[in-house]
Design a protein around this motif. Structure first.
Motif, PDB file in Angstrom:
ATOM      1  N   UNK A   1       0.831  -1.205   0.000  1.00 39.09           N
ATOM      2  CA  UNK A   1       0.000   0.000   0.000  1.00 39.09           C
ATOM      3  C   UNK A   1       0.864   1.253   0.000  1.00 39.09           C
ATOM      4  N   UNK A   2       1.934   1.236   0.791  1.00 38.48           N
ATOM      5  CA  UNK A   2       2.831   2.397   0.875  1.00 38.48           C
ATOM      6  C   UNK A   2       3.515   2.661  -0.464  1.00 38.48           C
ATOM      7  N   UNK A   3       3.999   1.599  -1.110  1.00 36.54           N
ATOM      8  CA  UNK A   3       4.660   1.743  -2.415  1.00 36.54           C
ATOM      9  C   UNK A   3       3.684   2.293  -3.450  1.00 36.54           C
ATOM     10  N   UNK A   4       2.464   1.752  -3.463  1.00 33.41           N
ATOM     11  CA  UNK A   4       1.445   2.226  -4.407  1.00 33.41           C
ATOM     12  C   UNK A   4       1.073   3.681  -4.136  1.00 33.41           C
ATOM     13  N   UNK A   5       1.016   4.042  -2.848  1.00 31.01           N
ATOM     14  CA  UNK A   5       0.692   5.423  -2.467  1.00 31.01           C
ATOM     15  C   UNK A   5       1.762   6.393  -2.959  1.00 31.01           C
ATOM     16  N   UNK A   6       3.027   6.055  -2.708  1.00 30.04           N
ATOM     17  CA  UNK A   6       4.138   6.912  -3.149  1.00 30.04           C
ATOM     18  C   UNK A   6       4.177   6.986  -4.674  1.00 30.04           C
ATOM     19  N   UNK A   7       4.003   5.832  -5.316  1.00 29.82           N
ATOM     20  CA  UNK A   7       4.040   5.782  -6.784  1.00 29.82           C
ATOM     21  C   UNK A   7       2.909   6.600  -7.393  1.00 29.82           C
ATOM     22  N   UNK A   8       1.685   6.389  -6.894  1.00 35.49           N
ATOM     23  CA  UNK A   8       0.516   7.096  -7.435  1.00 35.49           C
ATOM     24  C   UNK A   8       0.617   8.591  -7.275  1.00 35.49           C
ATOM     25  N   UNK A   9       1.015   9.033  -6.087  1.00 35.80           N
ATOM     26  CA  UNK A   9       1.111  10.476  -5.842  1.00 35.80           C
ATOM     27  C   UNK A   9       2.289  11.107  -6.581  1.00 35.80           C
ATOM     28  N   UNK A  10       3.385  10.353  -6.740  1.00 36.34           N
ATOM     29  CA  UNK A  10       4.534  10.856  -7.497  1.00 36.34           C
ATOM     30  C   UNK A  10       4.185  11.019  -8.966  1.00 36.34           C
ATOM     31  N   UNK A  11       3.397  10.083  -9.492  1.00 39.36           N
ATOM     32  CA  UNK A  11       2.946  10.187 -10.885  1.00 39.36           C
ATOM     33  C   UNK A  11       2.117  11.445 -11.086  1.00 39.36           C
ATOM     34  N   UNK A  12       1.221  11.719 -10.139  1.00 41.84           N
ATOM     35  CA  UNK A  12       0.388  12.928 -10.235  1.00 41.84           C
ATOM     36  C   UNK A  12       1.259  14.178 -10.241  1.00 41.84           C
ATOM     37  N   UNK A  13       2.210  14.253  -9.309  1.00 48.04           N
ATOM     38  CA  UNK A  13       3.100  15.417  -9.224  1.00 48.04           C
ATOM     39  C   UNK A  13       3.873  15.597 -10.531  1.00 48.04           C
ATOM     40  N   UNK A  14       4.391  14.496 -11.080  1.00 48.92           N
ATOM     41  CA  UNK A  14       5.197  14.546 -12.304  1.00 48.92           C
ATOM     42  C   UNK A  14       4.362  14.964 -13.510  1.00 48.92           C
ATOM     43  N   UNK A  15       3.176  14.360 -13.655  1.00 48.74           N
ATOM     44  CA  UNK A  15       2.322  14.660 -14.813  1.00 48.74           C
ATOM     45  C   UNK A  15       1.851  16.111 -14.792  1.00 48.74           C
ATOM     46  N   UNK A  16       1.411  16.577 -13.644  1.00 40.61           N
ATOM     47  CA  UNK A  16       0.939  17.963 -13.536  1.00 40.61           C
ATOM     48  C   UNK A  16       2.083  18.941 -13.795  1.00 40.61           C
ATOM     49  N   UNK A  17       3.291  18.596 -13.365  1.00 39.70           N
ATOM     50  CA  UNK A  17       4.451  19.461 -13.572  1.00 39.70           C
ATOM     51  C   UNK A  17       4.872  19.492 -15.041  1.00 39.70           C
ATOM     52  N   UNK A  18       4.829  18.335 -15.705  1.00 37.63           N
ATOM     53  CA  UNK A  18       5.341  18.216 -17.075  1.00 37.63           C
ATOM     54  C   UNK A  18       4.348  18.646 -18.148  1.00 37.63           C
ATOM     55  N   UNK A  19       3.055  18.546 -17.858  1.00 39.44           N
ATOM     56  CA  UNK A  19       2.036  18.859 -18.869  1.00 39.44           C
ATOM     57  C   UNK A  19       1.508  20.286 -18.698  1.00 39.44           C
ATOM     58  N   UNK A  20       1.826  21.191 -19.641  1.00 45.75           N
ATOM     59  CA  UNK A  20       1.386  22.600 -19.532  1.00 45.75           C
ATOM     60  C   UNK A  20      -0.132  22.759 -19.446  1.00 45.75           C
ATOM     61  N   UNK A  21      -0.884  21.849 -20.074  1.00 42.55           N
ATOM     62  CA  UNK A  21      -2.349  21.965 -20.064  1.00 42.55           C
ATOM     63  C   UNK A  21      -2.944  21.727 -18.667  1.00 42.55           C
ATOM     64  N   UNK A  22      -2.152  21.167 -17.789  1.00 35.69           N
ATOM     65  CA  UNK A  22      -2.631  20.886 -16.434  1.00 35.69           C
ATOM     66  C   UNK A  22      -2.140  21.929 -15.424  1.00 35.69           C
TER      67      UNK A  22
END
Length: 312
Positions: free
Chosen positions: A32-53
């Protein structure tokens, strides 16, 4: 006469003492901890990298994801270590530090959830005024205000608990340094401390929950006026999912801390604590992002772009 000694460390009793049960719990919580870190890190990365977001909605979501990483990391790594350790100890200063970060980050999450609900209310119910009301300056003020207020919220409860006297017994019947087991363990008169923490919890949790609940209720009422059935269904599905997560988080937190006395059984205390320290940080990225079409398209775009770069 009560034997009062300076407690240098506490021992966290955690969950079951059965070795097989502890290994099973370790595996479940680690996944659960690994999935939590992975899921939230993906959100941070995608929002940072995608200008439309780079809109306030997704910037708030990035704040929440970063918060969830910090929040769950305050509790889970030490809990995992203790599940495998023979001596499940934590220093007094380490315990107070964990308590402070737990309270301040938990309060910050309350403020952020309320702000995010208000942002959605403006977007759905006041779309013509949204661009004026939620400017970059407004977003910054609300986001920074949530973090700063959360930081200050944790100071008073932690200071009051740290000034309590603890007798020879240093066994905390919990998996982390929470307010309730520490108050039970203290040999001081905890009446004033309990009252102050109760009032503070009541003000923070109730006000944030009411603001969040009212925002979503107004959103739902606005959705019901949408003539298009498909648009109504999609918007209602997203908002109802958000409301479920918010209700779970606030419901468990209010049941734990907005009570005049801390008299829940230790096992029920632990079970409820798992919901808001382990489960909710995993649910937030799933509910707030993976059900969002714009976010999923941005994620697919980044994955395709990354694949093309590596295939050259």
């Amino acid at each position: 006469m009560t034997n009062v000694t300076a407690v240098l460390e506490f021992r966290l009793l955690g969950f079951s003492s059965n070795p097989h049960c502890q290994i099973l719990l370790f595996t479940v919580f680690l996944v659960i901890y690994i999935l939590t870190i992975l899921g939230n890190t993906i959100i941070i990365s995608v929002v940072t990298l995608e200008p439309r977001l780079h809109s306030p909605m997704y910037k708030f979501l990035k704040n929440l994801s970063f918060l969830e990483v910090c929040y769950t990391t305050t509790i889970v790594p030490k809990m995992l270590a203790n599940l495998l350790a023979k001596r499940k100890s934590i220093s007094f200063s380490g315990c107070m530090a964990q308590l402070y970060y737990f309270i301040s980050l938990g309060a910050t999450e309350c403020y952020l959830l309320a702000v995010m609900a208000y942002d959605r209310y403006l977007a759905v119910c006041e779309p013509l005024h949204y661009g004026v009301a939620m400017t970059a300056e407004s977003y910054t003020r609300l986001a920074v205000g949530s973090w700063v207020t959360g930081v200050f919220t944790g100071i008073l409860p932690c200071l009051m608990v740290s000034r309590l006297q603890f007798c020879s017994c240093n066994l905390i019947d919990h998996f982390f340094c929470d307010i309730s087991p520490l108050l039970k363990l203290s040999c001081s008169d905890t009446t004033v401390t309990e009252t102050v923490i109760f009032i503070l919890s009541l003000l923070v949790l109730s006000s944030c929950f009411l603001l969040t609940l009212v925002s979503y209720l107004l959103i739902i009422l606005s959705i019901l006026k949408i003539p298009c059935a498909s648009g109504k269904r999609i918007t209602f599905s997203t908002c109802s999912s958000h409301l479920v997560v918010v209700t779970i988080y606030y419901g468990t937190m209010i049941s734990m801390y907005v009570r005049p006395t801390y008299n829940l059984s230790s096992e029920l205390n632990k079970a409820i604590s798992v919901l808001y320290t382990v489960v909710t940080p995993l649910l937030n990225p799933l509910i707030y992002s993976l059900r969002n079409k714009a976010f999923k398209k941005a994620l697919e775009k980044i994955v395709i772009r990354h694949h093309r770069l590596h295939s050259l």
